[in-house]
Write an enzyme that holds these catalytic residues in place. Structure first.
Site, mmCIF file in Angstrom:
data_model
loop_
_atom_site.group_PDB
_atom_site.id
_atom_site.type_symbol
_atom_site.label_atom_id
_atom_site.label_comp_id
_atom_site.label_asym_id
_atom_site.label_seq_id
_atom_site.Cartn_x
_atom_site.Cartn_y
_atom_site.Cartn_z
ATOM 1 N N LYS A 138 42.341 47.756 30.328
ATOM 2 C CA LYS A 138 42.176 46.351 30.711
ATOM 3 C C LYS A 138 41.854 45.544 29.455
ATOM 4 O O LYS A 138 41.208 46.049 28.528
ATOM 5 C CB LYS A 138 41.024 46.269 31.716
ATOM 6 N N SER A 222 39.573 42.290 39.256
ATOM 7 C CA SER A 222 40.112 41.719 38.038
ATOM 8 C C SER A 222 40.904 42.712 37.189
ATOM 9 O O SER A 222 41.585 42.297 36.247
ATOM 10 C CB SER A 222 38.963 41.128 37.207
ATOM 11 N N SER A 246 36.120 45.099 40.859
ATOM 12 C CA SER A 246 37.279 44.915 39.992
ATOM 13 C C SER A 246 38.087 46.153 39.637
ATOM 14 O O SER A 246 39.205 46.022 39.134
ATOM 15 C CB SER A 246 36.851 44.213 38.695
#
EC number: 3.5.1.4
Length: 563
Positions: A138, A222, A246
């Site tokens: 990420k 996310s 997330s």
């Protein structure tokens, strides 16, 4: 006048960034305009569709899970270079058809793979537990020589959170260094939402990342780019973060697996983050994978690096094989089932998913009991106040670097306001601790029924399957678990089915929020959306929750093979 003359400078900068990312894809991996047009019309980009653009060897490699890939590299069936090339190519295709990468550093990755092959040939042993395995990240993790924008235009060309501009591209997150020490190959960084604090993945740098399984739906957030990339098999192991769901939300929405550890189990040192001073309820590094074995491998590798020696925030708990062995050798487990939190009712596909999993576990011989804990509303409300305690000042400081606006979905929630006063913050901390104690007392009380305490709880990740964009109204099923700092794993269970998951006209919503969610259910739109559920254990029970997830998932697989 050129077309750019009428555009704000932040928009031009974002355009240039998108173009430079695409330019890093080798020409032989570029799709034609006709292929891109075909992809734009495709409902499901996974499996057979993306494989149209891959050769048989690449397909064979990327459809193999993490543990087997490492084994094939170390037993000589494959080289790290072959495996890395396959995943770089697949990630390149995945990005072109589903817009899921922020950073591409394939050249660096291929050089690393060649180095690992040479090292293995010279020493006859792997560098570590991840030897030769491509691992995606990420876009919160710093990698030397690579941007970390975290979705902010103002950080293009640099690294979010650095204090000295001359350090741009020189810093490295500790978890990044730890993964490299275990033989990982890093090759790309994936998309996330502006602010991080959103259950979908959209920002002003690359726009929106949709769900590759169903383009009507969101990939979640996310860590949404990770979920999308894994669903397309551009990765088998990705690293994300979780402060409100997330890593769990994208895993559930994209039909893959994830692990949310307790904060302070995995190092967060030298990472980009939103409002990094809010440490009362911390974000945690977590993992997403195409298999439970991949999650276990990631946890083992992270612990093998002994992160507590360099990060004083990490609790010194090595990987505990004895916990795994105990769970796997024990008699029947006692599993709680949380059907609904009574605040926002799960849609029919989620109701059915919980029922499928509960019945599978029961048929496998385990005790299944209803889970009726203290109301999740205080937990969710307290957690949300912590997330917004700084009055969105951190978010606006990043927006001001470029002048970019908040994306429309976040304009109201992240409007600039006064930070929470200190005494109110301290009182909120006391409320949070009181809630943790109350929940823990309830968990302990489950021993009174039959002398056996509940081992873990099955519950929804969200009140819907992979959500229709713009209709994610409630994150209470994940946020409360963050307030409790519990360990959680996500497993895929089923898919929404319009023929089975019909609208329940008998249900009467209990609030406007519940009504908004309930009215948003459309069997046609949600059809095919993945249904993933979380298995929740207590603090620092990562090994336990993974072992239980393995048992529960095996029960699910067995139930599918029986009439």
């Amino acid at each position: 006048m050129s077309s750019n003359d009428s555009k704000p400078s932040w928009e031009i900068k974002a355009e240039e960034k998108r173009a430079s990312t695409l330019a890093k894809i080798p020409s032989e991996w570029r799709l034609s305009p006709e292929d891109l047009e075909l992809a734009a019309k495709q409902h499901d980009l996974t499996g057979p569709f993306i494989q149209k653009f891959l050769d048989p060897q690449t397909i064979s490699i990327v459809t193999t899970d993490s543990l087997d890939l490492v084994e094939h590299i170390t037993d000589g069936q494959l080289t790290a270079l072959q495996v890395t090339t396959a995943f770089c190519k697949t990630a390149a295709i995945a990005h072109q058809i589903n817009n899921c990468l922020h950073e591409i550093f394939f050249v660096q990755a291929l050089e690393r793979a060649k180095f690992l092959d040479d090292l293995y040939e010279k020493n006859g042993k792997p560098l570590g537990l991840l030897h030769g395995l491509p691992v995606s990240l990420k876009d919160q993790f710093h990698v030397k020589g690579v941007d970390t924008t975290m979705g902010y235009v103002g950080w293009i060309g640099s690294n979010l959170g650095i204090t000295d501009p001359k350090d741009a591209h020189k810093i490295e997150s500790q978890i990044t260094a730890d993964l490299l020490s275990q033989g990982a190959v890093l090759y790309c960084k994936t998309s996330l939402p502006q602010t991080l604090l959103f259950g979908e993945t959209i920002n002003n740098v690359i726009g929106c990342t949709l769900n590759p399984i169903s383009r009507n739906l969101s990939c979640g957030g996310s860590s949404g780019g990770e979920g999308a990339l894994l669903a397309l098999r551009g990765s088998t192991l990705g690293v994300g973060t979780d402060i409100g769901g997330s890593v769990r939300i994208p895993a559930a929405f994209c039909g893959v697996f994830s692990l949310k550890p307790t904060p302070e189990r995995i190092t967060y040192r030298d990472m980009a983050n939103t409002n990094p001073g809010q440490n009362t309820y911390r974000s945690t590094v977590g993992f997403l994978s195409s298999s439970l074995g991949g999650l276990d491998l990631a946890l083992r590798a992270a612990m093998a690096a002994r992160p507590w020696l360099r990060d004083p925030a990490v609790v010194p708990i090595p990987y505990r094989q004895d916990v795994v062995d105990d769970i796997l050798s024990r008699g029947p487990l006692k599993i709680g089932v949380f059907w609904t939190d009574g605040i926002v009712e799960p849609h029919p596909p989620i109701r059915r998913g919980v029922k499928i999993l509960a019945e599978a576990v029961s048929k496998a011989g385990h005790k299944v009991v209803d889970w009726n804990p203290p109301s999740h509303k205080p937990g969710r409300d307290i957690h949300l106040e912590f997330l917004l305690a700084d009055g969105a000042h951190d978010v606006h400081s990043h927006l001001e670097r470029s002048g970019e606006p908040l994306i429309p979905a976040l304009k109201e929630g992240f409007r600039l306001r006064d930070p929470m006063p200190l005494l109110q913050y301290q009182d909120l901390t006391i409320q949070g601790l009181a809630y943790e104690i109350k929940y823990s007392d309830y968990w302990n009380s489950t021993v009174q029924d039959d002398g056996q305490i509940v081992d873990a709880v099955i519950m929804p990740v969200a009140p819907h399957a992979a959500v229709v964009p713009g209709r994610y109204f409630y994150t209470g099923y994940t946020e409360t678990i963050n307030l409790l700092n519990y360990s959680a794993a996500v497993i895929p269970v089923t898919r929404a089915d319009k023929a089975v998951d019909v609208v329940d006209t008998a249900y009467k919503p209990v609030s406007e929020l519940d009504k908004d969610n309930w009215d948003s259910y459309d069997p046609e739109l949600y059809h095919g959306g993945p249904v993933g559920l979380q298995i929740v254990a207590r603090k620092f029970e990562e090994e336990k929750v993974l072992a239980i997830a393995k048992i529960v998932y095996a029960a699910l697989q067995t139930s599918r093979t029986k009439p």
